[in-house]
Design an enzyme around this catalytic site. Structure first.
Site, PDB file in Angstrom:
ATOM      1  N   GLY A   1       0.818  -1.200   0.000  1.00 66.33           N
ATOM      2  CA  GLY A   1       0.000   0.000   0.000  1.00 66.33           C
ATOM      3  C   GLY A   1       0.850   1.247   0.000  1.00 66.33           C
TER       4      GLY A   1
ATOM      5  N   GLY B   1       2.764   5.695   4.449  1.00 66.44           N
ATOM      6  CA  GLY B   1       1.946   6.409   5.421  1.00 66.44           C
ATOM      7  C   GLY B   1       0.581   5.801   5.624  1.00 66.44           C
ATOM      8  N   GLY B   2       0.369   4.622   5.060  1.00 71.80           N
ATOM      9  CA  GLY B   2      -0.950   3.989   5.185  1.00 71.80           C
ATOM     10  C   GLY B   2      -1.193   3.317   6.518  1.00 71.80           C
TER      11      GLY B   2
ATOM     12  N   GLU C   1      10.341  -3.678   5.513  1.00 82.00           N
ATOM     13  CA  GLU C   1      11.200  -3.095   4.479  1.00 82.00           C
ATOM     14  C   GLU C   1      12.642  -3.561   4.631  1.00 82.00           C
ATOM     15  OE1 GLU C   1       9.948  -1.487   2.145  1.00 82.00           O
ATOM     16  OE2 GLU C   1       8.075  -0.616   2.816  1.00 82.00           O
TER      17      GLU C   1
END
Length: 579
Positions: free
Chosen positions: A372, A375-376, A504
């Protein structure tokens, strides 16, 4: 706008001291020794009086000389014992206070550290507790013995000559009238100085901690300006403090000199008239000094007391914060249990919601990927799973048990977390591999080499002359990003987690390092429930399930092919990255 300092009472300060393990015997002996020192000091002027009044070479009696010498020696020895014991009490108190604060700080919720700079917190642990120690060790004993000395000296002076004592006592109300307003002003300045010192310490620590960011951003001039502003504030407050001292010292000196000159003048007239002996005048002056010296320290004592009260307010503020884990909870094995997130919502500091009604399940051994826009809320999900924060609503379950009912230590021991930054502690590679493990000292070197081999880290570690004992520098700065990641993966292998979370984990690596790290991660993921965040869809297309999060909400759940068919934004993501 700065928060206004409120007036702090003495009760919290005393209550805090009573909760600490004060060495009562050492304190009692130290105070008694101070009392004896003071009493012996009160005897010396009387001996001096006898010596002066009967002074002649023939009248120098050995017992009198011995008596004076013994009085001085006893006073010096007992004073030394008193200083040592009271210093020990102060050091024990501050050590106990720092132990409590440290144990508390490392068990506070992560949210506390989101709101307070590390430098400011360090200042509370080091500087504020040091202020309390100074009061207990240096100023409190002086205050007690000073009161005893003044009372004893005044009683003896009244007996010696009440008229001269009355002349001397006229200066007391004058001194109090001058000192108390100045003392209150000083306490206000000192509290502001404490706050500014903590703020400045926080800024210095943050700037030096991110020295590479500062230099790469050529922000030296900006940081120099900010630093100079902080130093200037401290300078101005220091000068305000100096002004008060500059008033106190000369005023005290003036009062003392006026009293001494008055006593000498009035006493000299009385000696000349035969109303008073020379020895009595000398004794009177010696007792006068035993009153003046403690009076001079009282203003300092009350200033330090105000400082300690302010420091206590901040210390208690930390000690009263809720712990990350308030009570003893269950230890359970989470292997082969389904992880369920049900209607999870979360916001920081009562602000805008970061997550809203997030739900998904991870079956044992499954790989769940999160995708997504930035900042989701993907990383926030991991923060909640790690129990860094508590959800505003909703539940996280392992099997049928809410994870809030499991002890944090038990829960985190069974979770492996490999982040983008691969945080490392200063120290050696060995210390970083075993960091946090209760049996770190007993782990065999062969086992460490085994996990580094599995993480494709063995080769580069063996190239270092010190091998596993190589120092990595603060936050691992002596290693490359790929090396830090592989050590983080080896650490995860060593912990053998039941649930693996990767945030990440290859985002900041070059293509060669990424390939090696990806191989190590694939090996680590085998047979574990794995949760992965990745912007690069190529790393998650084979996931058992992809959870697509945007603006804090789950807008799609399914395999890569299912989302390609049903989710337009995911399809756009895939088109950009996979073609």
């Amino acid at each position: 706008m700065k928060k206004k300092n409120k007036e702090v009472g003495l009760k919290p300060f005393l209550s805090l001291l009573l909760t600490l393990k004060i060495p009562k015997l050492a304190l009692a002996i130290g105070l008694i020794a101070s009392l004896i020192t003071t009493l012996v000091g009160l005897v010396v002027p009387l001996l001096t009086k006898n010596l002066v009044d009967g002074f002649s070479l023939e009248s120098l009696s050995v017992p009198l000389m011995v008596g004076i010498a013994v009085a001085f020696i006893v006073q010096a020895v007992i004073n030394g014992v008193s200083i040592y014991l009271l210093s020990m009490v102060g050091q024990r108190v501050v050590a106990g206070l720092r132990e409590r604060m440290w144990a508390k700080l490392i068990r506070l919720r992560v949210g506390y550290f989101d709101q307070h700079s590390s430098g400011e917190t360090v200042s509370r642990v080091v500087n504020d507790t040091g202020i309390v120690r100074n009061l207990i060790t240096d100023h409190f004993p002086s205050f007690i013995t000073g009161i005893i000395s003044i009372i004893g000296a005044v009683i003896i002076l009244v007996v010696l000559d009440w008229k001269m004592t009355l002349v001397m006592m006229i200066s007391v109300p004058l001194t109090i009238a001058v000192m108390f307003p100045l003392g209150r002003k000083m306490s206000k300045i000192s509290r502001n100085l404490q706050d500014e010192t903590a703020h400045f310490t926080g800024h210095v620590q943050q700037t030096l901690g991110e020295i590479r960011l500062m230099k790469s951003s050529t922000a030296e001039d900006t940081e120099e300006t900010r630093g100079v502003e902080g130093i200037d504030k401290l300078f101005k407050l220091g000068m305000k403090e100096a002004k008060i001292y500059a008033l106190i010292a000369p005023l005290m000196y003036l009062v003392v000199m006026v009293v001494i000159v008055s006593i000498i003048g009035y006493g000299g007239i009385r000696v000349a008239n035969g109303e008073m002996s020379t020895g009595s005048l000398v004794a009177f002056l010696l007792y006068l000094f035993q009153i003046i010296v403690p009076m001079a320290t009282f203003a300092r004592f009350f200033t330090e007391l105000q400082k300690a009260k302010g420091a206590t307010e901040r210390i208690i503020g930390i000690l009263e914060l809720p712990l990350e884990e308030p009570a003893k909870q269950a230890d359970i094995d989470i292997a082969s249990k389904t992880l369920s997130i049900e209607n999870l919502s979360f916001s920081y500091d009562q602000g805008e919601p970061v997550l809203q009604d997030v739900s998904f399940k991870a079956q044992p051994g499954e790989m769940i990927a999160f995708a997504g826009p930035s900042g989701g809320g993907k990383t926030t999900v991991f923060g909640l799973l790690e129990r860094f924060y508590e959800p505003s609503s909703g539940e996280i379950l392992i099997g049928d048990m809410p994870i809030r009912n499991i002890s944090i230590a038990s829960w985190r021991d069974q979770i492996g977390y490999v982040s983008q930054e691969s945080a490392m502690m200063g120290g050696t590679i060995r210390e970083n591999l075993t960091y946090g493990l209760p049996n770190a000292e007993t782990i065999q070197t062969e086992e460490l080499w085994r996990v580094t081999r599995m993480a494709y880290a063995e080769e580069f570690i063996r190239e270092f002359s010190d091998g596993l004992n190589t120092e990595v520098g603060e936050r691992g700065v002596k290693l490359s990003g790929g090396q830090r990641q592989r050590i983080a993966i080896a650490r995860a292998f060593l912990r053998d987690p039941k649930i693996l979370m990767m945030d990440e984990a290859t985002a900041s690596l070059d293509s060669q390092s990424e390939g090696i790290v990806q191989q190590a991660l694939s090996r680590l993921m085998e047979g574990r429930t794995t949760l992965v965040i990745a912007h690069r869809l190529s790393t998650i297309v084979d996931a058992d399930k992809i959870v697509f999060i945007e603006k804090g909400r789950v807008t799609g759940v399914g395999t890569h092919q299912e989302l390609i068919a049903t989710h337009s934004l995911y399809r756009d993501f895939a088109a950009q990255q996979l073609t």
